[in-house]
Design a protein around this motif. Structure first.
Motif, short mmCIF file in Angstrom:
data_model
loop_
_atom_site.label_atom_id
_atom_site.label_comp_id
_atom_site.label_asym_id
_atom_site.label_seq_id
_atom_site.Cartn_x
_atom_site.Cartn_y
_atom_site.Cartn_z
N UNK A 81 2.34 -8.32 -9.14
CA UNK A 81 0.97 -8.05 -8.73
C UNK A 81 0.98 -7.21 -7.46
N UNK A 82 -0.05 -6.40 -7.31
CA UNK A 82 -0.23 -5.60 -6.10
C UNK A 82 -1.69 -5.69 -5.70
N UNK A 83 -1.93 -5.85 -4.41
CA UNK A 83 -3.31 -5.86 -3.93
C UNK A 83 -3.42 -5.05 -2.66
N UNK A 84 -4.62 -4.49 -2.45
CA UNK A 84 -4.92 -3.74 -1.24
C UNK A 84 -5.94 -4.51 -0.43
N UNK A 85 -5.77 -4.47 0.88
CA UNK A 85 -6.77 -5.06 1.77
C UNK A 85 -7.86 -4.01 1.93
N UNK A 86 -9.10 -4.38 1.56
CA UNK A 86 -10.20 -3.42 1.61
C UNK A 86 -11.19 -3.70 2.73
N UNK A 87 -11.08 -4.89 3.35
CA UNK A 87 -11.98 -5.23 4.45
C UNK A 87 -11.42 -6.45 5.19
N UNK A 101 4.11 -7.93 -5.04
CA UNK A 101 4.90 -9.14 -5.24
C UNK A 101 5.43 -9.14 -6.66
N UNK A 102 6.71 -9.48 -6.79
CA UNK A 102 7.29 -9.63 -8.13
C UNK A 102 8.20 -10.84 -8.12
N UNK A 103 8.13 -11.63 -9.19
CA UNK A 103 8.99 -12.80 -9.34
C UNK A 103 9.99 -12.52 -10.46
N UNK A 104 11.27 -12.56 -10.11
CA UNK A 104 12.35 -12.23 -11.04
C UNK A 104 13.21 -13.48 -11.27
N UNK A 105 13.45 -13.84 -12.55
CA UNK A 105 14.32 -14.99 -12.81
C UNK A 105 15.71 -14.77 -12.21
N UNK A 107 19.18 -17.24 -12.15
CA UNK A 107 19.80 -18.53 -12.42
C UNK A 107 18.74 -19.52 -12.87
N UNK A 108 18.75 -20.72 -12.28
CA UNK A 108 17.73 -21.73 -12.60
C UNK A 108 16.45 -21.49 -11.81
N UNK A 109 16.52 -20.68 -10.78
CA UNK A 109 15.37 -20.42 -9.92
C UNK A 109 14.85 -19.01 -10.10
N UNK A 110 14.40 -18.43 -9.01
CA UNK A 110 13.89 -17.06 -9.08
C UNK A 110 13.99 -16.38 -7.71
N UNK A 111 13.79 -15.08 -7.77
CA UNK A 111 13.80 -14.25 -6.58
C UNK A 111 12.40 -13.69 -6.41
N UNK A 112 11.81 -13.95 -5.26
CA UNK A 112 10.47 -13.43 -4.97
C UNK A 112 10.66 -12.16 -4.14
N UNK A 113 10.26 -11.03 -4.73
CA UNK A 113 10.35 -9.75 -4.02
C UNK A 113 8.96 -9.40 -3.50
N UNK A 114 8.87 -9.16 -2.20
CA UNK A 114 7.59 -8.88 -1.57
C UNK A 114 7.75 -7.62 -0.72
N UNK A 115 6.77 -6.75 -0.80
CA UNK A 115 6.80 -5.56 0.06
C UNK A 115 5.38 -5.22 0.46
N UNK A 116 5.27 -4.51 1.55
CA UNK A 116 3.96 -4.05 2.00
C UNK A 116 4.11 -2.61 2.50
N UNK A 117 3.18 -1.78 2.07
CA UNK A 117 3.08 -0.42 2.58
C UNK A 117 1.85 -0.38 3.47
N UNK A 118 1.99 0.24 4.63
CA UNK A 118 0.88 0.21 5.57
C UNK A 118 0.80 1.50 6.37
N UNK A 119 -0.40 1.78 6.83
CA UNK A 119 -0.63 2.90 7.74
C UNK A 119 -1.41 2.34 8.92
N UNK A 120 -0.81 2.43 10.09
CA UNK A 120 -1.42 1.88 11.30
C UNK A 120 -2.67 2.65 11.70
N UNK A 121 -3.64 1.92 12.24
CA UNK A 121 -4.87 2.56 12.74
C UNK A 121 -4.57 3.33 14.03
#
Length: 149
Positions: A81-87, A101-105, A107-121
């Protein structure tokens, strides 16, 4: 544009973790009241592309009290899933803020991959490291909750 990326290993299965993330509007305020005051679905179903949700953070969270997010990508097959902050407060610090965010299997668990792209004000605005730490804490706490459930 800046970018932060991280991976968190969790013990919960990818399916179980994805289901909880998909239901975060209901689940997070219930299980993390010290972090999330409420998550209100403003438009759509809160899970699919185009949905907008209003996240109100608890008093203990620094700087950010409210965030309005629009879901840009919702792919159950790839558990991403991907979301943008709009307000909200983040919009005062960042012209653009898009988290993925992506959840990848794994072993018995998973790997949570998270990233954020941003442009500073402005140049004075720090990289969103606090938000990254908040995300890591949320993923680890969610994992602990799911393992007990």
């Amino acid at each position: 544009m800046g970018k932060l990326e991280m991976e968190v290993e969790v013990k919960s299965s990818a399916d179980k973790f994805w289901e909880a993330i998909s239901d975060s509007a209901t689940l997070f305020p219930k299980i993390f009241p010290e972090q999330y005051k409420s998550i209100e679905i403003v438009e759509g179903d809160g899970k699919s592309v185009g949905s907008i949700r209003l996240v109100k953070y608890a008093e203990g969270i620094p700087v950010i009290t409210v965030s309005k997010e629009k879901i840009e990508v919702a792919d159950a097959a790839s558990k991403s899933t991907t979301y943008s902050v709009i307000d909200g407060d983040l919009a005062n610090f960042y012209k653009n803020f898009k988290a993925s965010l992506q959840i990848v299997p794994k072993g018995d668990g998973s790997l949570v991959k998270w990233s954020v792209e941003f442009e500073k004000a402005s140049e004075e605005v720090p990289d969103p490291n606090l938000i990254q730490e908040f995300a890591v804490k949320t993923f680890n706490d969610l994992d602990a909750y799911l393992l007990k459930a």
